[in-house]
Design an enzyme around this catalytic site. Structure first.
Site, PDB file in Angstrom:
ATOM      1  N   ARG A 174       0.834  -1.216   0.000  1.00  0.00           N
ATOM      2  CA  ARG A 174       0.000   0.000   0.000  1.00  0.00           C
ATOM      3  C   ARG A 174       0.864   1.260   0.000  1.00  0.00           C
ATOM      4  NH1 ARG A 174      -3.959  -1.865   4.218  1.00  0.00           N
ATOM      5  NH2 ARG A 174      -3.443  -0.158   5.608  1.00  0.00           N
ATOM      6  N   ARG A 178       9.430   5.889  -3.806  1.00  0.00           N
ATOM      7  CA  ARG A 178       9.655   6.681  -5.026  1.00  0.00           C
ATOM      8  C   ARG A 178      11.096   7.151  -5.118  1.00  0.00           C
ATOM      9  NH1 ARG A 178       4.836   9.972  -3.428  1.00  0.00           N
ATOM     10  NH2 ARG A 178       3.021   8.763  -4.040  1.00  0.00           N
ATOM     11  N   ARG A 257      -8.355  -4.880  14.439  1.00  0.00           N
ATOM     12  CA  ARG A 257      -7.545  -3.951  15.220  1.00  0.00           C
ATOM     13  C   ARG A 257      -8.430  -2.791  15.612  1.00  0.00           C
ATOM     14  NH1 ARG A 257      -3.858  -0.625  13.233  1.00  0.00           N
ATOM     15  NH2 ARG A 257      -4.013  -1.201  11.061  1.00  0.00           N
ATOM     16  N   ARG A 288       0.957   7.792  15.618  1.00  0.00           N
ATOM     17  CA  ARG A 288       1.018   9.067  14.897  1.00  0.00           C
ATOM     18  C   ARG A 288       0.298  10.163  15.671  1.00  0.00           C
ATOM     19  NH1 ARG A 288      -2.219   6.822   9.528  1.00  0.00           N
ATOM     20  NH2 ARG A 288      -3.841   5.763  10.679  1.00  0.00           N
ATOM     21  N   GLU A 311      -2.652   8.741  18.302  1.00  0.00           N
ATOM     22  CA  GLU A 311      -3.340   7.497  17.931  1.00  0.00           C
ATOM     23  C   GLU A 311      -2.531   6.302  18.428  1.00  0.00           C
ATOM     24  OE1 GLU A 311      -4.553   7.329  13.767  1.00  0.00           O
ATOM     25  OE2 GLU A 311      -4.087   5.192  13.745  1.00  0.00           O
ATOM     26  N   TYR A 361     -11.045  -3.834   4.359  1.00  0.00           N
ATOM     27  CA  TYR A 361     -10.665  -2.433   4.469  1.00  0.00           C
ATOM     28  C   TYR A 361     -11.088  -1.737   3.190  1.00  0.00           C
ATOM     29  CZ  TYR A 361      -8.396   1.954   4.814  1.00  0.00           C
ATOM     30  OH  TYR A 361      -8.204   3.317   4.855  1.00  0.00           O
ATOM     31  N   ASP A 363     -11.393   2.144   1.379  1.00  0.00           N
ATOM     32  CA  ASP A 363     -11.301   3.598   1.422  1.00  0.00           C
ATOM     33  C   ASP A 363     -12.688   4.168   1.164  1.00  0.00           C
ATOM     34  OD1 ASP A 363      -8.724   4.390   2.116  1.00  0.00           O
ATOM     35  OD2 ASP A 363      -7.945   3.991   0.113  1.00  0.00           O
TER      36      ASP A 363
HETATM   37  P1  FAD Z   1     -18.595   2.807   8.734  1.00  0.00           P
HETATM   38  O1  FAD Z   1     -18.121   4.178   8.496  1.00  0.00           O
HETATM   39  O2  FAD Z   1     -17.918   1.979   9.773  1.00  0.00           O
HETATM   40  O3  FAD Z   1     -20.166   2.884   9.082  1.00  0.00           O
HETATM   41  C1  FAD Z   1     -20.893   1.809   9.640  1.00  0.00           C
HETATM   42  C2  FAD Z   1     -21.945   2.394  10.578  1.00  0.00           C
HETATM   43  O4  FAD Z   1     -22.818   1.354  11.009  1.00  0.00           O
HETATM   44  C3  FAD Z   1     -21.334   2.996  11.851  1.00  0.00           C
HETATM   45  O5  FAD Z   1     -21.767   4.324  11.987  1.00  0.00           O
HETATM   46  C4  FAD Z   1     -21.860   2.094  12.967  1.00  0.00           C
HETATM   47  O6  FAD Z   1     -22.109   2.802  14.172  1.00  0.00           O
HETATM   48  C5  FAD Z   1     -23.156   1.570  12.359  1.00  0.00           C
HETATM   49  N1  FAD Z   1     -23.603   0.297  12.928  1.00  0.00           N
HETATM   50  C6  FAD Z   1     -22.871  -0.844  13.043  1.00  0.00           C
HETATM   51  N2  FAD Z   1     -23.614  -1.815  13.603  1.00  0.00           N
HETATM   52  C7  FAD Z   1     -24.846  -1.297  13.832  1.00  0.00           C
HETATM   53  C8  FAD Z   1     -26.042  -1.818  14.403  1.00  0.00           C
HETATM   54  N3  FAD Z   1     -26.125  -3.072  14.842  1.00  0.00           N
HETATM   55  N4  FAD Z   1     -27.125  -0.997  14.515  1.00  0.00           N
HETATM   56  C9  FAD Z   1     -27.042   0.293  14.078  1.00  0.00           C
HETATM   57  N5  FAD Z   1     -25.937   0.829  13.536  1.00  0.00           N
HETATM   58  C10 FAD Z   1     -24.844   0.049  13.413  1.00  0.00           C
HETATM   59  N6  FAD Z   1     -10.715   6.197   3.882  1.00  0.00           N
HETATM   60  C11 FAD Z   1     -10.273   7.118   3.000  1.00  0.00           C
HETATM   61  O7  FAD Z   1     -10.748   7.137   1.860  1.00  0.00           O
HETATM   62  N7  FAD Z   1      -9.330   8.060   3.355  1.00  0.00           N
HETATM   63  C12 FAD Z   1      -8.780   8.102   4.601  1.00  0.00           C
HETATM   64  O8  FAD Z   1      -7.938   8.950   4.889  1.00  0.00           O
HETATM   65  C13 FAD Z   1      -9.220   7.114   5.548  1.00  0.00           C
HETATM   66  N8  FAD Z   1      -8.695   7.118   6.788  1.00  0.00           N
HETATM   67  C14 FAD Z   1      -9.118   6.158   7.673  1.00  0.00           C
HETATM   68  C15 FAD Z   1      -8.565   6.176   8.951  1.00  0.00           C
HETATM   69  C16 FAD Z   1      -8.970   5.224   9.874  1.00  0.00           C
HETATM   70  C17 FAD Z   1      -8.399   5.260  11.256  1.00  0.00           C
HETATM   71  C18 FAD Z   1      -9.912   4.226   9.502  1.00  0.00           C
HETATM   72  C19 FAD Z   1     -10.337   3.162  10.483  1.00  0.00           C
HETATM   73  C20 FAD Z   1     -10.472   4.221   8.243  1.00  0.00           C
HETATM   74  C21 FAD Z   1     -10.071   5.197   7.310  1.00  0.00           C
HETATM   75  N9  FAD Z   1     -10.649   5.240   6.045  1.00  0.00           N
HETATM   76  C22 FAD Z   1     -10.211   6.177   5.148  1.00  0.00           C
HETATM   77  C23 FAD Z   1     -11.739   4.304   5.657  1.00  0.00           C
HETATM   78  C24 FAD Z   1     -13.151   4.873   5.942  1.00  0.00           C
HETATM   79  O9  FAD Z   1     -13.313   5.067   7.329  1.00  0.00           O
HETATM   80  C25 FAD Z   1     -14.187   3.867   5.373  1.00  0.00           C
HETATM   81  O10 FAD Z   1     -14.100   3.867   3.978  1.00  0.00           O
HETATM   82  C26 FAD Z   1     -15.625   4.190   5.726  1.00  0.00           C
HETATM   83  O11 FAD Z   1     -15.750   4.266   7.116  1.00  0.00           O
HETATM   84  C27 FAD Z   1     -16.518   3.077   5.197  1.00  0.00           C
HETATM   85  O12 FAD Z   1     -17.861   3.388   5.443  1.00  0.00           O
HETATM   86  P2  FAD Z   1     -18.900   2.263   5.878  1.00  0.00           P
HETATM   87  O13 FAD Z   1     -20.230   2.873   5.756  1.00  0.00           O
HETATM   88  O14 FAD Z   1     -18.630   0.998   5.166  1.00  0.00           O
HETATM   89  O15 FAD Z   1     -18.543   1.941   7.413  1.00  0.00           O
HETATM   90  N1  UDP Z   2       3.844   1.812   7.470  1.00  0.00           N
HETATM   91  C1  UDP Z   2       5.027   1.910   8.163  1.00  0.00           C
HETATM   92  N2  UDP Z   2       5.502   3.144   8.519  1.00  0.00           N
HETATM   93  C2  UDP Z   2       4.817   4.280   8.225  1.00  0.00           C
HETATM   94  C3  UDP Z   2       3.599   4.190   7.518  1.00  0.00           C
HETATM   95  C4  UDP Z   2       3.134   2.931   7.155  1.00  0.00           C
HETATM   96  O1  UDP Z   2       5.627   0.900   8.475  1.00  0.00           O
HETATM   97  O2  UDP Z   2       5.291   5.365   8.602  1.00  0.00           O
HETATM   98  C5  UDP Z   2       3.382   0.458   7.075  1.00  0.00           C
HETATM   99  C6  UDP Z   2       2.499  -0.172   8.154  1.00  0.00           C
HETATM  100  O3  UDP Z   2       2.717  -1.577   8.123  1.00  0.00           O
HETATM  101  C7  UDP Z   2       1.102   0.168   7.683  1.00  0.00           C
HETATM  102  C8  UDP Z   2       1.258   0.017   6.164  1.00  0.00           C
HETATM  103  O4  UDP Z   2       2.581   0.528   5.899  1.00  0.00           O
HETATM  104  O5  UDP Z   2       0.139  -0.704   8.239  1.00  0.00           O
HETATM  105  C9  UDP Z   2       0.227   0.776   5.337  1.00  0.00           C
HETATM  106  O6  UDP Z   2       0.303   2.160   5.637  1.00  0.00           O
HETATM  107  P1  UDP Z   2      -0.985   3.099   5.587  1.00  0.00           P
HETATM  108  O7  UDP Z   2      -0.598   4.483   5.964  1.00  0.00           O
HETATM  109  O8  UDP Z   2      -1.729   2.815   4.341  1.00  0.00           O
HETATM  110  O9  UDP Z   2      -1.825   2.401   6.685  1.00  0.00           O
HETATM  111  P2  UDP Z   2      -2.476   2.641   8.045  1.00  0.00           P
HETATM  112  O10 UDP Z   2      -1.540   3.476   8.868  1.00  0.00           O
HETATM  113  O11 UDP Z   2      -3.765   3.305   7.724  1.00  0.00           O
HETATM  114  O12 UDP Z   2      -2.562   1.197   8.499  1.00  0.00           O
END
Ligand code: FAD
Ligand code: UDP
Length: 385
Positions: A174, A178, A257, A288, A311, A361, A363
């Site tokens: 992922r 570069r 996780r 981070r 975090e 996972y 996005d």
């Molecule tokens: P979710 O957003 O998880 O929505 C599911 C919803 O269902 C939740 O609100 C939950 O409360 C609800 N729910 C679950 N069970 C029940 C139940 N039984 N009854 C009622 N409600 C319920 N994507 C990016 O494109 N760019 C980013 O920079 C990025 N950063 C991220 C950073 C982190 C730390 C994480 C974890 C994810 C990140 N993502 C990012 C991914 C992004 O969060 C997901 O793409 C998005 O959340 C997916 O939407 P979803 O609707 O599938 O799930």
């Molecule tokens: N990673 C790392 N160092 C960094 C950033 C990322 O080792 O500074 C590795 C780590 O294993 C991570 C993976 O690259 O799980 C993917 O990185 P990304 O930023 O996409 O993932 P996230 O932090 O959201 O898991």
């Protein structure tokens, strides 16, 4: 209350399905959401003390090359022109990420061009002669051992609480490497932060006279009118919660996780000068630090206060929020059994989707694309009379 369709979860997947069904099919949609807000994990809202838009579940940057998703998203929000850059703090020195020519030259205290850097990395990677079998071997084959030990090993061990020799090699692919000075984190055609925040974006999607929102209700708890027991077989359901929980964990729990967030307001107008700094060293407990003001430079912000978030990552227990699917071989076997159970419910017009419902996972753009697909392939045919 009239419900032609029940959508469980108001993240981007659920909100997209609900919006399409209300607008395209004229359906009355009930959206049930366990939390006290819409938007799922992407949610952001203004911090009450500083007004700075804070991302409650970690930094979210919208990026996509999917034109259909981009134009759909733009119906409900504008995006600013934020471009994501990440830095790493290693041994009390700041380096640019993803690993690029700037990182390499700073780390080795040299001034190499692309070809000389390629030769140096190849020399450091020569210890891997066979096909890499795990994350550690894959990373060393891509960047060599010195850079791996500085930037990857500690971060990955903290992120996954698992030795990198036990992790899937695919995780590391992922992150690009570069041999130029381009340190943009993402390479998609479109990128930005919704100008009104993620909460306002999803509220706008769900602001429709045929959508009823029920916040603070768990679809799997109790036997109210909008619960699993009352709805399945009676009304079409799109479920975006955790698939194992829907089936009472009868094939075992899937591993996730989770993240812990420590949010603080600091008395300064700028704490770290950028949105995200990673901490790859093993002796720092967090992975981070996010500083949210940098996501929206177009907004006025206080010059004496800033919101930061540290975090921390760990394995999820039964009561924790699931964030990243771990996907061990045992998980994959369990998931296949849940997918068979889910397929048996198709006849009763129940569809599973989203990050939790598909144990993938995704996005944000892929969550929206998958929801548009679910709407066309599952939901629309249910309404063809
Ligand atoms: P979710 O957003 O998880 O929505 C599911 C919803 O269902 C939740 O609100 C939950 O409360 C609800 N729910 C679950 N069970 C029940 C139940 N039984 N009854 C009622 N409600 C319920 N994507 C990016 O494109 N760019 C980013 O920079 C990025 N950063 C991220 C950073 C982190 C730390 C994480 C974890 C994810 C990140 N993502 C990012 C991914 C992004 O969060 C997901 O793409 C998005 O959340 C997916 O939407 P979803 O609707 O599938 O799930
Ligand atoms: N990673 C790392 N160092 C960094 C950033 C990322 O080792 O500074 C590795 C780590 O294993 C991570 C993976 O690259 O799980 C993917 O990185 P990304 O930023 O996409 O993932 P996230 O932090 O959201 O898991």
């Amino acid at each position: 209350m009239r419900a032609d369709l029940v959508v469980v979860g108001s993240g981007l997947f659920g909100a997209t399905v609900a919006q399409r069904a209300a607008e395209e099919l004229g359906a009355h949609v009930v959206v049930v959401e366990r939390r006290d807000h819409v938007g799922g994990n992407a949610y952001s809202s203004p911090d009450p003390d500083t007004g700075i838009e804070a991302h409650r579940y970690g930094s979210h940057i919208f990026h996509t090359s999917n034109e259909q998703v981009w134009s759909y998203a733009n119906r409900f929000t504008a995006f600013n022109d934020y471009r994501h850059h990440v830095y790493a703090c290693h041994a009390e020195e700041i380096f640019p990420l993803p690993i690029n020519l700037g990182t390499i030259n700073q780390f080795f205290r040299t001034a190499l061009g692309p070809e000389a850097a390629r030769a140096l990395i190849a020399e450091h990677a020569a210890e891997i002669t066979a096909e890499p079998a795990n994350l550690e071997e894959k990373a060393i084959s891509l960047i060599g051992r010195p850079l791996y030990e500085a930037f990857i090993r500690g971060y990955t061990a903290k992120q996954w609480q698992t030795d990198p020799t036990q992790l899937d090699a695919a995780i590391i692919t992922r992150l690009p490497v570069r041999l130029n000075y381009n340190n943009r984190y993402f390479s998609d055609r479109h990128e930005g932060i919704p100008t009104g925040g993620y909460g306002a974006w999803v509220e706008r999607m769900l602001d429709h006279p045929r959508i009823e929102l029920r916040l603070g209700e768990d679809f799997l708890a109790g036997d109210g009118p909008i619960s699993r027991d009352a709805c399945v077989g009676q009304v079409p359901v799109v479920y975006t919660g955790a698939v194992d929980r829907f089936f009472g964990h009868r094939c075992g729990a899937l591993t996730w996780r989770t993240l812990d967030f420590d949010t603080r307001i600091l008395p300064t107008g700028d704490h770290q000068g950028t949105a995200v700094i990673n901490y790859p060293d093993a002796d720092v407990p967090y992975t981070r630090i996010h500083e949210f003001r940098h996501y929206q430079p177009e907004r006025p912000h206080p010059d004496d206060a800033t919101v930061i978030m540290r975090e921390y990552s760990r394995m999820a227990g039964p009561d924790d929020d699931p964030y990243y699917p771990v996907g061990t071989p045992a998980d994959r076997a369990r998931l296949a059994r849940y997918q068979r159970l889910a397929a048996e419910l198709e006849a009763q017009q129940v569809a599973f989707g989203g990050r939790l419902g598909s144990y993938r996972y995704l996005d944000m753009d892929r969550a929206i694309a998958a929801a548009l697909d679910c709407f066309e392939k599952a939901v629309r045919p249910w309404f063809r009379h």
